[in-house]
Design a protein around this motif. Structure first.
Motif, PDB file in Angstrom:
ATOM      1  N   GLU A  29       1.151  -0.917   0.385  1.00 16.84           N
ATOM      2  CA  GLU A  29       0.110   0.296  -0.051  1.00 16.84           C
ATOM      3  C   GLU A  29       0.973   1.500  -0.052  1.00 16.84           C
ATOM      4  O   GLU A  29       0.493   1.987  -0.754  1.00 16.84           O
ATOM      5  N   GLU A  30       2.131   1.398   1.096  1.00 15.43           N
ATOM      6  CA  GLU A  30       2.973   2.852   0.766  1.00 15.43           C
ATOM      7  C   GLU A  30       3.749   3.138  -0.834  1.00 15.43           C
ATOM      8  O   GLU A  30       3.703   3.603  -0.704  1.00 15.43           O
ATOM      9  N   GLN A  35       4.080   6.003  -4.658  1.00 15.06           N
ATOM     10  CA  GLN A  35       4.876   5.344  -6.308  1.00 15.06           C
ATOM     11  C   GLN A  35       6.030   5.137  -7.246  1.00 15.06           C
ATOM     12  O   GLN A  35       6.734   5.743  -7.888  1.00 15.06           O
ATOM     13  N   ILE A  36       6.352   4.257  -6.145  1.00 18.14           N
ATOM     14  CA  ILE A  36       7.909   3.490  -6.203  1.00 18.14           C
ATOM     15  C   ILE A  36       7.874   2.223  -5.724  1.00 18.14           C
ATOM     16  O   ILE A  36       6.448   1.718  -5.015  1.00 18.14           O
ATOM     17  N   SER A  37       8.929   1.496  -5.624  1.00 11.53           N
ATOM     18  CA  SER A  37       8.627  -0.138  -5.244  1.00 11.53           C
ATOM     19  C   SER A  37       9.142  -0.029  -4.179  1.00 11.53           C
ATOM     20  O   SER A  37       9.084   0.776  -3.049  1.00 11.53           O
ATOM     21  N   GLU A  38       8.298  -1.169  -3.742  1.00  8.03           N
ATOM     22  CA  GLU A  38       8.647  -1.806  -2.358  1.00  8.03           C
ATOM     23  C   GLU A  38       9.843  -2.062  -2.226  1.00  8.03           C
ATOM     24  O   GLU A  38       9.636  -1.896  -0.589  1.00  8.03           O
ATOM     25  N   ILE A  41      10.385   1.145  -0.049  1.00  8.10           N
ATOM     26  CA  ILE A  41       9.212   1.222   0.968  1.00  8.10           C
ATOM     27  C   ILE A  41      10.683   0.993   2.155  1.00  8.10           C
ATOM     28  O   ILE A  41      10.197   1.006   3.485  1.00  8.10           O
ATOM     29  N   GLN A  42      11.238  -0.627   1.659  1.00 11.94           N
ATOM     30  CA  GLN A  42      12.115  -1.237   2.665  1.00 11.94           C
ATOM     31  C   GLN A  42      12.938  -0.458   3.118  1.00 11.94           C
ATOM     32  O   GLN A  42      13.203  -0.855   4.511  1.00 11.94           O
ATOM     33  N   ARG A  43      13.259   0.192   2.382  1.00 11.28           N
ATOM     34  CA  ARG A  43      14.769   1.049   2.836  1.00 11.28           C
ATOM     35  C   ARG A  43      15.056   2.065   3.432  1.00 11.28           C
ATOM     36  O   ARG A  43      14.838   2.537   4.253  1.00 11.28           O
ATOM     37  N   ASP A  44      13.277   2.842   3.075  1.00 10.66           N
ATOM     38  CA  ASP A  44      12.372   3.615   4.154  1.00 10.66           C
ATOM     39  C   ASP A  44      12.738   2.900   5.882  1.00 10.66           C
ATOM     40  O   ASP A  44      13.075   3.519   6.358  1.00 10.66           O
TER      41      ASP A  44
END
Length: 324
Positions: A29-30, A35-38, A41-44
């Motif tokens: 969902e994030e 509008q970026i890759s999963e 998001i994992q890095r964030d």
């Protein structure tokens, strides 16, 4: 700051804020939200974890399998659970300790300690009780007064107060040495020793009856072994009527011996007899008389003798009132 880095900072701040509000971050969902890759998001999420570790925070980000997303946890819980907030609110409302304005403010602030998702539930639970809340007759705001009196207690300085009892036409000036604040049976009380009077036990004043007060520059000292301890005082006082400290012994034949132990924390069982129990307790005399008279059909005073005489006389007066 480069344009490439700025969006990442915005994402991290957004996710961290929502985590602190109790939300669950679901990676898919994030990724759609920003509008970026999963993987990004994992890095964030890894950045948030690293930040919390570097700050030696009590919080950490964990994956909750039941929610299928990331949540913010604490190593040792530092917030109130919904169950705890609800219980505190129930006790607070039942106490009727504050006027409606202050009570509403306290309810709202405690409710906001819950996670955003649960605040609505708690508000719904408390809505009817807030609406039907009945404030006490005095309607006096107390929070600031309580705090200022607490500071005066810490300063150990004599205060001059103008105190008006219920049936007095005007307030009288009193100089007192403050030693404590207590709450009982709807009201806050100031525990103090009047200046110039040598009492073995303190005087009790209802705080809502203090019209105004000011702290003087006169210090006073309380020896450590004679310092006032609110917890010990509370064990021995009933209905905030101190009187002389006595040891009372009585036979109790009522249905609930536990209620006696709860009402009189210093009570101990001396002997179990047929149909009842003999109790002994260290208490302040005036308040205990009121409670024992309320239990008169189940109580027989054994000691002290003068207390027994007063108790019997009190029962006679009550019977006389009923006979009228």
């Amino acid at each position: 700051m480069s344009q490439e880095k700025e969006p990442q900072i915005h994402r991290i701040l957004s996710m961290y804020e929502r985590l602190t509000n109790g939300e669950t971050l679901i990676k898919k969902e994030e990724a759609a939200r920003f509008q970026i890759s999963e993987k990004s998001i994992q890095r964030d999420i890894g950045c948030i974890r690293n930040f919390l570790e570097l700050e030696k925070s009590n919080e950490y980000v964990d994956y909750d399998h039941s929610k299928k997303g990331y949540v913010l946890e604490t190593k040792t819980p530092s917030w109130l659970r919904n169950e705890e907030i609800f219980a505190i609110l129930k006790v607070l409302i039942e106490s009727r300790a504050f006027p409606k304005g202050e009570m509403d403010s306290l309810i709202n602030k405690l409710t906001h300690l819950a996670t955003k998702g649960d605040q609505t539930i708690i508000k719904q639970m408390m809505a009817n009780e807030k609406y039907l809340y009945v404030e006490l007759v005095h309607q006096k705001e107390l929070l600031d007064v309580l705090w200022q009196l607490s500071l005066a207690i810490q300063a150990k300085k004599v205060i001059t107060m103008h105190y008006k009892r219920e049936f007095d036409e005007r307030a009288s000036e009193r100089n007192v040495k403050l030693v404590g604040i207590m709450f009982s049976e709807f009201y806050f009380y100031l525990i103090a020793y009047p200046v110039g009077k040598d009492f073995d036990y303190p005087t009790i004043y209802r705080i809502d009856r203090i019209e105004h007060f000011e702290q003087t520059s006169i210090p006073f000292k309380v020896p450590y072994d004679e310092r006032f301890q609110e917890g010990e005082f509370r064990k021995r006082v009933q209905f905030m009527y101190p009187g002389e400290l006595i040891n009372v012994k009585f036979k109790f034949t009522g249905p609930s011996q536990q209620a006696v132990m709860d009402r009189l924390p210093t009570a101990r069982v001396v002997e179990k007899i047929d149909g009842g129990v003999i109790f002994e307790a260290e208490v302040f005399g005036n308040g205990i008389k009121m409670w024992l008279l309320s239990q008169r059909e189940y109580v027989e005073i054994l000691q002290p003798l003068d207390f027994k005489v007063d108790f019997i006389d009190g029962i006679r007066r009550i019977k006389k009132l009923y006979d009228c």
